[in-house]
Motif scaffolding. Sequence first.
Motif, PDB file in Angstrom:
ATOM      1  N   ALA A  49       7.169 -16.314  -9.450  1.00 23.84           N
ATOM      2  CA  ALA A  49       8.224 -15.332  -9.226  1.00 23.84           C
ATOM      3  C   ALA A  49       8.723 -14.763 -10.543  1.00 23.84           C
ATOM      4  CB  ALA A  49       9.378 -15.974  -8.456  1.00 23.84           C
ATOM      5  N   SER A  50       8.838 -15.608 -11.543  1.00 23.47           N
ATOM      6  CA  SER A  50       9.294 -15.165 -12.856  1.00 23.47           C
ATOM      7  C   SER A  50       8.311 -14.178 -13.466  1.00 23.47           C
ATOM      8  CB  SER A  50       9.476 -16.369 -13.785  1.00 23.47           C
ATOM      9  OG  SER A  50       9.853 -15.954 -15.078  1.00 23.47           O
ATOM     10  N   ILE A  51       7.022 -14.467 -13.341  1.00 28.66           N
ATOM     11  CA  ILE A  51       5.985 -13.573 -13.865  1.00 28.66           C
ATOM     12  C   ILE A  51       6.015 -12.240 -13.123  1.00 28.66           C
ATOM     13  CG2 ILE A  51       3.493 -13.223 -14.069  1.00 28.66           C
ATOM     14  CD1 ILE A  51       3.224 -16.259 -14.435  1.00 28.66           C
ATOM     15  N   ALA A  52       6.145 -12.314 -11.806  1.00 30.86           N
ATOM     16  CA  ALA A  52       6.148 -11.104 -10.995  1.00 30.86           C
ATOM     17  C   ALA A  52       7.338 -10.216 -11.346  1.00 30.86           C
ATOM     18  CB  ALA A  52       6.180 -11.469  -9.508  1.00 30.86           C
ATOM     19  N   GLU A  53       8.510 -10.809 -11.506  1.00 30.69           N
ATOM     20  CA  GLU A  53       9.705 -10.030 -11.829  1.00 30.69           C
ATOM     21  C   GLU A  53       9.606  -9.376 -13.202  1.00 30.69           C
ATOM     22  OE1 GLU A  53      13.307 -12.154 -11.324  1.00 30.69           O
ATOM     23  OE2 GLU A  53      12.950 -12.629  -9.217  1.00 30.69           O
ATOM     24  N   GLU A  54       9.039 -10.112 -14.151  1.00 31.13           N
ATOM     25  CA  GLU A  54       8.871  -9.548 -15.498  1.00 31.13           C
ATOM     26  C   GLU A  54       7.917  -8.364 -15.456  1.00 31.13           C
ATOM     27  OE1 GLU A  54       7.177  -8.544 -19.181  1.00 31.13           O
ATOM     28  OE2 GLU A  54       6.017  -9.627 -17.665  1.00 31.13           O
ATOM     29  N   ARG A  89       5.778   0.211  -4.204  1.00 29.47           N
ATOM     30  CA  ARG A  89       4.340  -0.044  -4.090  1.00 29.47           C
ATOM     31  C   ARG A  89       3.719  -0.268  -5.467  1.00 29.47           C
ATOM     32  NH1 ARG A  89       2.883   4.015  -0.734  1.00 29.47           N
ATOM     33  NH2 ARG A  89       2.967   2.600   1.040  1.00 29.47           N
ATOM     34  N   VAL A  90       4.120   0.548  -6.448  1.00 30.64           N
ATOM     35  CA  VAL A  90       3.598   0.392  -7.812  1.00 30.64           C
ATOM     36  C   VAL A  90       4.056  -0.938  -8.397  1.00 30.64           C
ATOM     37  CG1 VAL A  90       3.725   1.303 -10.164  1.00 30.64           C
ATOM     38  CG2 VAL A  90       3.416   2.864  -8.231  1.00 30.64           C
ATOM     39  N   GLN A  91       5.325  -1.271  -8.229  1.00 33.16           N
ATOM     40  CA  GLN A  91       5.837  -2.551  -8.740  1.00 33.16           C
ATOM     41  C   GLN A  91       5.101  -3.718  -8.090  1.00 33.16           C
ATOM     42  OE1 GLN A  91      10.077  -1.598  -7.825  1.00 33.16           O
ATOM     43  NE2 GLN A  91      10.462  -2.387  -9.886  1.00 33.16           N
ATOM     44  N   GLU A  92       4.911  -3.624  -6.791  1.00 31.88           N
ATOM     45  CA  GLU A  92       4.265  -4.716  -6.055  1.00 31.88           C
ATOM     46  C   GLU A  92       2.837  -4.943  -6.543  1.00 31.88           C
ATOM     47  OE1 GLU A  92       3.867  -5.995  -1.383  1.00 31.88           O
ATOM     48  OE2 GLU A  92       3.481  -3.903  -1.925  1.00 31.88           O
ATOM     49  N   GLU A  93       2.077  -3.856  -6.701  1.00 29.55           N
ATOM     50  CA  GLU A  93       0.682  -4.002  -7.128  1.00 29.55           C
ATOM     51  C   GLU A  93       0.602  -4.560  -8.543  1.00 29.55           C
ATOM     52  OE1 GLU A  93      -1.966  -3.803  -5.469  1.00 29.55           O
ATOM     53  OE2 GLU A  93      -1.213  -2.908  -3.622  1.00 29.55           O
ATOM     54  N   PHE A  94       1.434  -4.035  -9.445  1.00 29.73           N
ATOM     55  CA  PHE A  94       1.364  -4.513 -10.825  1.00 29.73           C
ATOM     56  C   PHE A  94       1.914  -5.925 -10.944  1.00 29.73           C
ATOM     57  CE2 PHE A  94       2.820  -4.808 -15.279  1.00 29.73           C
ATOM     58  CZ  PHE A  94       1.587  -4.609 -15.903  1.00 29.73           C
ATOM     59  N   ALA A  95       2.955  -6.245 -10.182  1.00 29.67           N
ATOM     60  CA  ALA A  95       3.504  -7.602 -10.209  1.00 29.67           C
ATOM     61  C   ALA A  95       2.479  -8.614  -9.731  1.00 29.67           C
ATOM     62  CB  ALA A  95       4.760  -7.672  -9.333  1.00 29.67           C
ATOM     63  N   THR A  97      -1.050  -8.153  -9.727  1.00 27.89           N
ATOM     64  CA  THR A  97      -2.294  -8.209 -10.499  1.00 27.89           C
ATOM     65  C   THR A  97      -2.089  -8.303 -12.006  1.00 27.89           C
ATOM     66  OG1 THR A  97      -2.457  -5.796 -10.722  1.00 27.89           O
ATOM     67  CG2 THR A  97      -3.378  -6.788  -8.723  1.00 27.89           C
ATOM     68  N   GLY A  98      -1.070  -7.650 -12.522  1.00 29.80           N
ATOM     69  CA  GLY A  98      -0.875  -7.599 -13.968  1.00 29.80           C
ATOM     70  C   GLY A  98      -1.935  -6.789 -14.683  1.00 29.80           C
ATOM     71  N   THR A 132      -4.375   3.876  -2.425  1.00 29.16           N
ATOM     72  CA  THR A 132      -5.831   3.723  -2.516  1.00 29.16           C
ATOM     73  C   THR A 132      -6.299   3.136  -3.836  1.00 29.16           C
ATOM     74  OG1 THR A 132      -6.126   5.604  -1.018  1.00 29.16           O
ATOM     75  CG2 THR A 132      -8.021   4.970  -2.357  1.00 29.16           C
ATOM     76  N   ALA A 133      -5.675   3.518  -4.933  1.00 33.60           N
ATOM     77  CA  ALA A 133      -6.137   3.104  -6.264  1.00 33.60           C
ATOM     78  C   ALA A 133      -6.315   1.587  -6.411  1.00 33.60           C
ATOM     79  CB  ALA A 133      -5.184   3.635  -7.335  1.00 33.60           C
ATOM     80  N   PRO A 134      -5.407   0.756  -5.877  1.00 30.92           N
ATOM     81  CA  PRO A 134      -5.602  -0.691  -6.026  1.00 30.92           C
ATOM     82  C   PRO A 134      -6.832  -1.231  -5.308  1.00 30.92           C
ATOM     83  CG  PRO A 134      -3.299  -0.192  -5.552  1.00 30.92           C
ATOM     84  CD  PRO A 134      -4.075   1.066  -5.326  1.00 30.92           C
ATOM     85  N   ARG A 135      -7.449  -0.441  -4.453  1.00 27.62           N
ATOM     86  CA  ARG A 135      -8.656  -0.861  -3.745  1.00 27.62           C
ATOM     87  C   ARG A 135      -9.913  -0.563  -4.545  1.00 27.62           C
ATOM     88  NH1 ARG A 135      -7.794   2.529   1.518  1.00 27.62           N
ATOM     89  NH2 ARG A 135      -9.845   1.688   2.086  1.00 27.62           N
ATOM     90  N   LEU A 136      -9.737   0.001  -5.738  1.00 27.70           N
ATOM     91  CA  LEU A 136     -10.872   0.358  -6.586  1.00 27.70           C
ATOM     92  C   LEU A 136     -10.883  -0.479  -7.854  1.00 27.70           C
ATOM     93  CD1 LEU A 136     -10.440   4.249  -6.400  1.00 27.70           C
ATOM     94  CD2 LEU A 136     -11.969   2.849  -4.993  1.00 27.70           C
ATOM     95  N   THR A 137     -12.071  -0.741  -8.373  1.00 25.53           N
ATOM     96  CA  THR A 137     -12.190  -1.409  -9.662  1.00 25.53           C
ATOM     97  C   THR A 137     -12.108  -0.367 -10.771  1.00 25.53           C
ATOM     98  OG1 THR A 137     -14.595  -1.173  -9.808  1.00 25.53           O
ATOM     99  CG2 THR A 137     -13.743  -3.095  -8.598  1.00 25.53           C
ATOM    100  N   SER A 138     -11.989  -0.833 -11.987  1.00 26.46           N
ATOM    101  CA  SER A 138     -11.951   0.091 -13.127  1.00 26.46           C
ATOM    102  C   SER A 138     -13.251   0.894 -13.219  1.00 26.46           C
ATOM    103  CB  SER A 138     -11.714  -0.676 -14.427  1.00 26.46           C
ATOM    104  OG  SER A 138     -12.706  -1.668 -14.625  1.00 26.46           O
ATOM    105  N   THR A 139     -14.369   0.290 -12.811  1.00 21.34           N
ATOM    106  CA  THR A 139     -15.656   1.002 -12.800  1.00 21.34           C
ATOM    107  C   THR A 139     -15.624   2.139 -11.802  1.00 21.34           C
ATOM    108  OG1 THR A 139     -16.911  -0.953 -13.481  1.00 21.34           O
ATOM    109  CG2 THR A 139     -18.128   0.791 -12.361  1.00 21.34           C
ATOM    110  N   HIS A 140     -15.078   1.886 -10.617  1.00 18.32           N
ATOM    111  CA  HIS A 140     -14.972   2.933  -9.604  1.00 18.32           C
ATOM    112  C   HIS A 140     -14.123   4.099 -10.115  1.00 18.32           C
ATOM    113  CE1 HIS A 140     -15.514  -0.492  -6.467  1.00 18.32           C
ATOM    114  NE2 HIS A 140     -16.681   0.020  -6.817  1.00 18.32           N
TER     115      HIS A 140
END
Length: 343
Positions: A49-54, A89-95, A97-98, A132-140
């Motif tokens: 939780a601490s990592i996610a919040e940061e 949504r952006v916060q959730e995805e980055f929290a 995956t990082g 959609t973007a979180p469903r793709l890899t950096s290669t995609h």
Amino acid sequence: MNQRQTSGDNSTNYQIAGDLHSGLSYRDVKEIANDVFHQNFTHLATEAASIAEERARRICDKFLDRLTEESPESLGNARNPDFQRALFRVQEEFATTGDESLGDLLVDMLVDRSKQNGGSFRQVVLNEALKTAPRLTSTHVAVLGAVFMARYVNVSTNSIPQLYATLREFWLPLIKGLSHPSDANMGHIAYAGCGSISLGEVTFTQLFLQRYPGLLTLGFEEEQYPWVSEFKDKGIVMPCLRNPAKLQVAAVSLTDLENKLSTIDSKGHADELQQLLEGNPMSGELIHAEIEALDPEFKRFAQTWGNSAMKSFDLTSVGIAIAHAHCRRLLGSVMPSIDIWLS
């Protein structure tokens, strides 16, 4: 004031702390974002939780810094539940995956989305792109960026040296180190809603001939077309760039020629001039050799393009939005606004 909300199964509540007013500051929006995140993000174990919040705070700060710099008036859109959902949504995805690359991509699209009002087409597309973007890899994402630049971005050039400079500035950062996409990878990009694989194809040489026929022509003999002499003084015909002993139409593209002809009397020769512009082009082998000589990456990209489904891939509006964000992340301010493609 009691802010408690109740909801049904599988639903999400979005609450705003405090009174809303027409002028929201950076601090107001940040407090709203933190409140929405805390109320809606899944509760995790203490360390997680601490990592996610940061991470959530960090991506929010990055987004607000960008938005304040580019469009401070858009901070007022934080009153809108749709804005809050997009930011969460952006916060959730980055929290979760990082992933810094994904975070930067999402921030870029969120900034564009935050400038939109009233359920516009661009707003709808960018909302979908954020999902959609979180469903793709950096290669995609890199493949989308390369296809977008190769097929959808038309940078104006007026000379052969300027064409080379354009390719180095706009294309090279996007194709450098690009992995060869397998059919499975291209299929996944299509499945994610970013494009479709068509039956037709655009060859590597056609990418340039369609854009810059006037820079890739070998010209024509004046004796073959005596009527062109009257167009010399009008700036419609000039010595051939690649063979001064011949002539060519003085335009880079069909659009360029149409603009020039709109200011004069073409005396019924408009169609013939268009044919001369696109006639007698350099061979595919010569075009390959000239472009590939600019940098080894162009030769590698030409091979990748020709041996993959990239040459047959048509982007959707969502694919364009994601690709544009990737291009702007790599190219910076030289990349035009997304509005050009989502109008």
